[in-house]
Design an enzyme around this catalytic site. Structure first.
Site, PDB file in Angstrom:
ATOM      1  N   HIS A 154     -12.501   3.915  -0.900  1.00 21.30           N
ATOM      2  CA  HIS A 154     -12.507   3.031   0.288  1.00 21.30           C
ATOM      3  C   HIS A 154     -13.183   1.698  -0.018  1.00 21.30           C
ATOM      4  CE1 HIS A 154     -12.137   6.743   3.102  1.00 21.30           C
ATOM      5  NE2 HIS A 154     -10.964   6.160   2.996  1.00 21.30           N
ATOM      6  N   ARG A 203      -2.707  -2.029  -3.445  1.00 21.78           N
ATOM      7  CA  ARG A 203      -3.864  -1.141  -3.352  1.00 21.78           C
ATOM      8  C   ARG A 203      -3.675  -0.043  -4.395  1.00 21.78           C
ATOM      9  NH1 ARG A 203      -5.841   2.292   1.905  1.00 21.78           N
ATOM     10  NH2 ARG A 203      -7.757   3.034   0.948  1.00 21.78           N
ATOM     11  N   GLU A 256      -8.169  -3.887   5.008  1.00 23.48           N
ATOM     12  CA  GLU A 256      -8.014  -3.740   3.554  1.00 23.48           C
ATOM     13  C   GLU A 256      -6.908  -4.652   3.021  1.00 23.48           C
ATOM     14  OE1 GLU A 256      -7.809   0.225   4.834  1.00 23.48           O
ATOM     15  OE2 GLU A 256      -8.996   0.981   3.155  1.00 23.48           O
ATOM     16  N   ARG A 293      -9.063  17.016   4.861  1.00 24.22           N
ATOM     17  CA  ARG A 293      -9.820  17.264   3.618  1.00 24.22           C
ATOM     18  C   ARG A 293     -11.189  17.855   3.927  1.00 24.22           C
ATOM     19  NH1 ARG A 293      -9.147  11.326   1.092  1.00 24.22           N
ATOM     20  NH2 ARG A 293      -7.612  10.912   2.706  1.00 24.22           N
ATOM     21  N   ASN A 310       0.878  -1.174   0.000  1.00 18.00           N
ATOM     22  CA  ASN A 310       0.000   0.000   0.000  1.00 18.00           C
ATOM     23  C   ASN A 310       0.911   1.219   0.000  1.00 18.00           C
ATOM     24  OD1 ASN A 310      -1.875   1.979   0.458  1.00 18.00           O
ATOM     25  ND2 ASN A 310      -2.745   1.061   2.315  1.00 18.00           N
TER      26      ASN A 310
END
Ligand code: ADP
Length: 393
Positions: A181, A93, A379, A241, A10
């Protein structure tokens, strides 16, 4: 004999996280894992953890100069364990699979060329994901590289959930709501039959609340709608964000404040969200501990938006049977879960305070019309499963 394993990578702008999963019967057991951070800086650092034991090594700036160097080090570390680990696949990922890629796939030159074309849609993540794939192809020759996309789980949304009300040719050109996501949501959806069987086939809003945050409306295990859109800056406020923003604000920033595109990007991605409102921190833990009024305001805004957007997704789902919390804040903050559930009381969520303190898995009372749950995400394991399944390992 060395155990066959899947390496999961990742990659971010200055770090690469990795985990190895040994293939053990039908399961995948996590083994060596760690990260190389500070890539391209004066102080790169490698951290490796195995069986609860953590080792750190400061790297020279030459060793950690770029993603290639980091992958070479990683390949060496794995190579040194060749007697125990036989890497049969690397899973990556990748933030954006565009409109075309709805499932994981083995990367070749043609796929890389297509993924390169998506860089403008995710300039902060995609280039690093792709440079990790390129570096891994060189560092681990002959090992198939599998790309797993954060957008893939959301492909198949109804067109109304993908559209912006822009001229239609924009949609055709790919300006649409993709959602992100997805690997986290897919993992949670796959875990629900065991973790929360009552709602596994129903209408569920999953709240992935980490430093990035979004919600996904899932019906019968499939994504119906999500709060993130064309980019991962839309939807909920996050650590740094903005989340959803009136596009008129961007015009104002350009025309009246004379901010450049780069300045606006930095503002929306790095200086906004919890950090922007509070002026204190982007970390929810700091805000919950702080007495500063704007720290409290940032938390209030976060909770307000999570509850508001959950209700919006309940509408997209045609009703709601359960709410699931996951990721850093969702898995660990008793207070945020309590406050979001209070905001959803009108929908029929009745919190069980003691179960919430314990961290679930079920955190609503037995008679609650809409149940609430905590389901930890993973994940990396989702990526390892995909790589294994795709390659028949
Ligand atoms: P990422 O999106 O980087 O993978 P995580 O899912 O690990 O992030 O979530 C990280 C965030 O979780 C941190 O920024 C922090 O705000 C939050 N967090 C972690 N533990 C707690 C806690 N006990 N209470 C509140 N927030 C927490």
């Amino acid at each position: 004999m060395a155990a066959r394993a899947v390496l999961v990578l990742n990659a971010g702008s200055s770090s690469i996280k990795f985990q190895t999963f040994r293939i053990a019967g039908r399961g995948l057991d996590v083994g060596l894992r760690g990260q190389i951070e500070g890539i391209g800086t004066a102080h790169p650092l490698a951290t490796m953890t195995e069986a609860g034991e953590k080792r750190e090594r400061k790297l020279s700036s030459a060793e950690g100069a770029d993603m290639r160097g980091a992958l070479v080090l990683l390949a060496q570390a794995i190579g040194a364990r060749a007697g125990e680990l036989d890497i049969a696949a690397a899973g990556h990922r990748v933030v954006h699979g565009g409109a075309e890629y709805a499932r994981p796939l083995v990367v070749d030159d043609a796929v890389l060329a297509k993924l390169d074309k998506l860089v403008p849609l995710a300039p902060l993540h995609q280039p690093h994901n792709l440079s990790a794939i390129r570096a891994a192809r060189q560092a681990l020759p002959g090992v198939p590289q599998v790309a797993c996309f954060d957008t893939a789980f959301h492909r198949g949304h109804a067109q109304v959930a993908e559209l912006f009300a822009l001229p239609y040719e924009m949609y055709e050109a790919g300006v649409r709501r993709y959602g992100f996501h997805g690997l986290s949501y897919e993992y949670v959806a796959a875990t629900l039959p065991e973790a929360a069987p009552e709602i596994a086939t129903g209408r569920v809003v999953v709240a992935h609340l980490g430093s990035g945050a979004s919600l996904c409306g899932i019906k019968g295990g499939r994504s119906i709608d999500s709060t993130m859109g064309f980019t991962a800056v839309d939807g909920l406020p996050m650590g740094t964000r903005t989340g959803q923003l009136d596009p008129g604000v961007v015009l104002y920033l350009m025309q009246e404040r004379r901010l450049s595109a780069k300045d606006i990007e930095t503002l929306l991605y790095k200086k906004s969200g919890l950090l922007g409102i509070s002026g204190v921190s982007n970390d929810m833990r700091d805000l919950l501990e702080s007495k500063a009024p704007r720290a409290r305001l940032a938390v209030d805004y976060f909770v307000f938006r999570v509850a508001r957007e959950t209700a919006a997704l309940a509408s997209a789902l045609g009703g709601i049977d359960g709410v699931v919390f996951t990721a850093g804040i969702g898995e660990r903050s008793v207070e945020i879960r309590r406050r979001v559930c209070e905001g959803l009381a009108w929908l029929g969520v009745e919190l069980d305070a003691a179960a919430n303190e314990r961290g679930g898995p079920r955190i609503s009372r037995a008679g609650s019309r809409v149940s609430a749950w905590v389901v930890p995400t993973n994940e990396e394991l989702m990526i390892a499963r995909h790589a294994r399944e795709l390659l028949g390992l």
